[in-house]
Design an enzyme around this catalytic site. Structure first.
Site, PDB file in Angstrom:
ATOM      1  N   ASP A   6     -50.675  56.165 -36.478  1.00 25.54           N
ATOM      2  CA  ASP A   6     -51.621  56.242 -36.996  1.00 25.54           C
ATOM      3  C   ASP A   6     -51.849  57.093 -38.177  1.00 25.54           C
ATOM      4  O   ASP A   6     -51.330  57.889 -38.497  1.00 25.54           O
ATOM      5  CB  ASP A   6     -53.039  56.537 -35.819  1.00 25.54           C
ATOM      6  CG  ASP A   6     -54.189  56.372 -36.434  1.00 25.54           C
ATOM      7  OD1 ASP A   6     -54.539  55.428 -36.723  1.00 25.54           O
ATOM      8  OD2 ASP A   6     -55.039  57.259 -36.469  1.00 25.54           O
ATOM      9  N   SER A   7     -53.069  56.657 -38.799  1.00 24.23           N
ATOM     10  CA  SER A   7     -53.231  57.591 -40.218  1.00 24.23           C
ATOM     11  C   SER A   7     -53.794  59.127 -39.731  1.00 24.23           C
ATOM     12  O   SER A   7     -53.721  59.938 -40.507  1.00 24.23           O
ATOM     13  CB  SER A   7     -54.649  57.057 -41.019  1.00 24.23           C
ATOM     14  OG  SER A   7     -55.389  56.788 -40.007  1.00 24.23           O
ATOM     15  N   TYR A  38     -56.940  56.470 -44.295  1.00 18.94           N
ATOM     16  CA  TYR A  38     -56.643  55.429 -45.140  1.00 18.94           C
ATOM     17  C   TYR A  38     -57.746  54.300 -45.237  1.00 18.94           C
ATOM     18  O   TYR A  38     -57.502  53.394 -46.317  1.00 18.94           O
ATOM     19  CB  TYR A  38     -55.521  54.644 -43.953  1.00 18.94           C
ATOM     20  CG  TYR A  38     -54.336  55.333 -43.917  1.00 18.94           C
ATOM     21  CD1 TYR A  38     -53.754  56.444 -44.579  1.00 18.94           C
ATOM     22  CD2 TYR A  38     -53.179  54.540 -43.278  1.00 18.94           C
ATOM     23  CE1 TYR A  38     -52.733  56.996 -44.217  1.00 18.94           C
ATOM     24  CE2 TYR A  38     -51.957  55.177 -43.269  1.00 18.94           C
ATOM     25  CZ  TYR A  38     -51.677  56.300 -43.708  1.00 18.94           C
ATOM     26  OH  TYR A  38     -50.409  56.922 -43.736  1.00 18.94           O
ATOM     27  N   GLY A  39     -58.779  54.248 -44.524  1.00 15.94           N
ATOM     28  CA  GLY A  39     -59.870  53.388 -44.577  1.00 15.94           C
ATOM     29  C   GLY A  39     -60.486  53.158 -45.979  1.00 15.94           C
ATOM     30  O   GLY A  39     -61.081  51.955 -46.011  1.00 15.94           O
ATOM     31  N   CYS A  69     -53.328  52.061 -36.063  1.00  9.04           N
ATOM     32  CA  CYS A  69     -54.302  52.056 -37.121  1.00  9.04           C
ATOM     33  C   CYS A  69     -54.566  50.708 -37.394  1.00  9.04           C
ATOM     34  O   CYS A  69     -53.683  49.922 -37.728  1.00  9.04           O
ATOM     35  CB  CYS A  69     -53.876  52.927 -38.260  1.00  9.04           C
ATOM     36  SG  CYS A  69     -54.835  53.153 -39.493  1.00  9.04           S
ATOM     37  N   ASN A  70     -55.826  50.553 -37.372  1.00 13.28           N
ATOM     38  CA  ASN A  70     -56.233  48.838 -37.677  1.00 13.28           C
ATOM     39  C   ASN A  70     -56.257  49.026 -39.185  1.00 13.28           C
ATOM     40  O   ASN A  70     -56.036  47.760 -39.725  1.00 13.28           O
ATOM     41  CB  ASN A  70     -58.078  49.042 -37.297  1.00 13.28           C
ATOM     42  CG  ASN A  70     -58.146  48.465 -35.911  1.00 13.28           C
ATOM     43  OD1 ASN A  70     -58.333  47.333 -35.614  1.00 13.28           O
ATOM     44  ND2 ASN A  70     -58.080  49.470 -35.331  1.00 13.28           N
ATOM     45  N   THR A  71     -56.442  49.969 -39.860  1.00 18.47           N
ATOM     46  CA  THR A  71     -56.288  49.732 -41.619  1.00 18.47           C
ATOM     47  C   THR A  71     -54.843  49.405 -41.721  1.00 18.47           C
ATOM     48  O   THR A  71     -54.565  48.601 -42.426  1.00 18.47           O
ATOM     49  CB  THR A  71     -56.923  51.011 -41.991  1.00 18.47           C
ATOM     50  OG1 THR A  71     -58.217  51.346 -41.647  1.00 18.47           O
ATOM     51  CG2 THR A  71     -56.987  50.895 -43.570  1.00 18.47           C
ATOM     52  N   GLU A 154     -65.073  62.309 -36.173  1.00 15.45           N
ATOM     53  CA  GLU A 154     -64.049  63.586 -36.264  1.00 15.45           C
ATOM     54  C   GLU A 154     -65.118  64.989 -36.362  1.00 15.45           C
ATOM     55  O   GLU A 154     -64.642  65.869 -35.903  1.00 15.45           O
ATOM     56  CB  GLU A 154     -63.563  63.286 -37.619  1.00 15.45           C
ATOM     57  CG  GLU A 154     -62.621  62.273 -37.585  1.00 15.45           C
ATOM     58  CD  GLU A 154     -61.265  62.145 -38.251  1.00 15.45           C
ATOM     59  OE1 GLU A 154     -61.033  62.989 -39.202  1.00 15.45           O
ATOM     60  OE2 GLU A 154     -60.079  61.547 -37.720  1.00 15.45           O
ATOM     61  N   CYS A 186     -61.376  49.696 -34.975  1.00 13.95           N
ATOM     62  CA  CYS A 186     -60.975  51.005 -35.516  1.00 13.95           C
ATOM     63  C   CYS A 186     -60.560  51.801 -34.388  1.00 13.95           C
ATOM     64  O   CYS A 186     -61.438  51.884 -33.462  1.00 13.95           O
ATOM     65  CB  CYS A 186     -61.953  51.674 -36.456  1.00 13.95           C
ATOM     66  SG  CYS A 186     -61.984  53.316 -36.989  1.00 13.95           S
ATOM     67  N   THR A 187     -59.732  52.587 -34.596  1.00 12.42           N
ATOM     68  CA  THR A 187     -59.160  53.572 -33.734  1.00 12.42           C
ATOM     69  C   THR A 187     -60.346  54.628 -32.927  1.00 12.42           C
ATOM     70  O   THR A 187     -60.205  55.181 -32.013  1.00 12.42           O
ATOM     71  CB  THR A 187     -57.944  54.738 -34.293  1.00 12.42           C
ATOM     72  OG1 THR A 187     -58.599  55.014 -35.580  1.00 12.42           O
ATOM     73  CG2 THR A 187     -56.876  53.895 -34.161  1.00 12.42           C
ATOM     74  N   HIS A 188     -61.321  55.075 -33.811  1.00 19.01           N
ATOM     75  CA  HIS A 188     -62.409  55.956 -33.570  1.00 19.01           C
ATOM     76  C   HIS A 188     -63.459  55.487 -32.579  1.00 19.01           C
ATOM     77  O   HIS A 188     -64.120  56.204 -32.067  1.00 19.01           O
ATOM     78  CB  HIS A 188     -62.965  56.525 -34.823  1.00 19.01           C
ATOM     79  CG  HIS A 188     -61.942  57.463 -35.396  1.00 19.01           C
ATOM     80  ND1 HIS A 188     -60.719  56.888 -35.942  1.00 19.01           N
ATOM     81  CD2 HIS A 188     -62.013  58.830 -36.006  1.00 19.01           C
ATOM     82  CE1 HIS A 188     -60.059  58.185 -36.387  1.00 19.01           C
ATOM     83  NE2 HIS A 188     -60.909  59.338 -36.496  1.00 19.01           N
TER      84      HIS A 188
HETATM   85  N1  DGL Z   1     -57.283  54.891 -38.166  1.00 18.27           N
HETATM   86  C1  DGL Z   1     -58.007  54.365 -38.927  1.00 18.27           C
HETATM   87  C2  DGL Z   1     -58.458  52.596 -38.399  1.00 18.27           C
HETATM   88  O1  DGL Z   1     -58.220  52.603 -37.447  1.00 18.27           O
HETATM   89  C3  DGL Z   1     -59.312  54.903 -39.137  1.00 18.27           C
HETATM   90  C4  DGL Z   1     -59.208  56.336 -39.763  1.00 18.27           C
HETATM   91  C5  DGL Z   1     -58.845  56.025 -41.252  1.00 18.27           C
HETATM   92  O2  DGL Z   1     -59.729  55.571 -41.918  1.00 18.27           O
HETATM   93  O3  DGL Z   1     -57.587  56.434 -41.711  1.00 18.27           O
HETATM   94  O4  DGL Z   1     -58.789  51.757 -39.213  1.00 18.27           O
END
Ligand code: DGL
Length: 269
Positions: A6-7, A38-39, A69-71, A154, A186-188
């Site tokens: 993940d990012s 990363y988003g 990470c979705n991104t 966060e 998204c992971t969050h």
């Molecule tokens: N992990 C990213 C996602 O799931 C979210 C955090 C980021 O923008 O890096 O898209």
């Protein structure tokens, strides 16, 4: 070993679900905390960072890598699978979270109206829409970028009224479109699950991202014995970050829902 990338911290919500559904497997978690988020980054940068992480995790002996990470799944996975992997580690696999969630979304929808929320990069990629329509041509897919949600989570602002207000504002568009299923891409977002469900109301199914991905991974391993047989099973997990290990330990434990003892720092690129 399964590598989970993940990012930053967010992918720990996915690892947590893996540890619950496949506890015996050995995992390596890598968070690129030094370069998160990363988003809002470009495709070229997201691809390059993700490729470096994949290379690192294969170097550590992973047989399978999940881009939690979705991104990264939206912007880098296809190129890694099609261009990089065949020339570097053809007998190993890299999978993402978009297809599992799209499959679950397509299966859950009753009236064919699916909403997707995620980072700007994920939504702009339209990758969820493409995957959903591949599964069912008649689906109507509505995306909404929610760039403020990652920093709010966060910052630990989940319970603040401002967060509910911002969520309501973001979700308004999807409510107006009468989506009956929502993919939290998204992971969050697991931290906001209850709030999202409440705002969307009973007529909308909000997928549980980590549980869905974990279930699909179990199913994948069942269908791919050649990968499953190569995984070590001693129930061990090791953690790596590109930033401060102490901060990762303290903050990551919250995302994992369990205390993280040892974290090592790595340099990518
Ligand atoms: N992990 C990213 C996602 O799931 C979210 C955090 C980021 O923008 O890096 O898209």
């Amino acid at each position: 070993m399964i590598g989970v990338f993940d990012s930053g911290f967010g992918g720990l919500t996915i690892l947590r679900a893996f540890l619950k559904s496949l506890p015996a497997v050995n995992y390596i978690y890598l968070g690129d905390n030094a370069r998160t988020p990363y988003g809002n980054k470009s495709q070229a940068v997201i691809y390059e960072y993700t490729r470096q992480a994949v290379e690192y995790l294969f170097g550590m002996g992973c047989v399978l890598i999940i881009l939690a990470c979705n991104t990264a799944s939206a912007k880098a996975l296809r190129k890694i699978q099609q261009e990089w992997l065949p020339n570097h580690c053809a007998d190993r696999r890299v999978l993402g979270v978009v297809i599992p969630l799209a499959e679950a979304g397509a299966a859950a929808t009753r009236f064919g109206r699916v909403g997707v929320i995620g980072t700007r990069a994920t939504i702009e990629s339209r990758v969820y829409e493409q995957e959903l329509i591949k599964i069912r041509k008649d689906l109507k897919v509505y995306g909404k970028a929610c760039p403020l949600l990652v920093p709010l989570v966060e910052e630990g602002w989940v319970e603040k009224p401002e967060t509910s207000m911002i969520l309501k504002k973001y979700l308004r568009h999807l409510k107006d479109k009468k989506v009956d299923t929502l993919i939290p891409g998204c992971t969050h977002y697991p931290f906001l699950q209850d709030k999202i469900e409440k705002i969307m109301g009973k007529s909308c199914t909000v997928l549980n991202g980590p549980e869905t991905v974990a279930e699909k991974l179990k199913n994948y391993l069942f269908r791919h014995r050649e990968i499953d047989e190569r995984l070590q099973r001693r129930g061990e997990t090791t953690f790596f970050t590109t930033d401060d290990p102490e901060r990762f330990r303290a903050f990551g434990s919250k995302f994992l829902g369990n205390s993280i003892k040892l974290v090592e720092k790595v340099f990518l690129g």
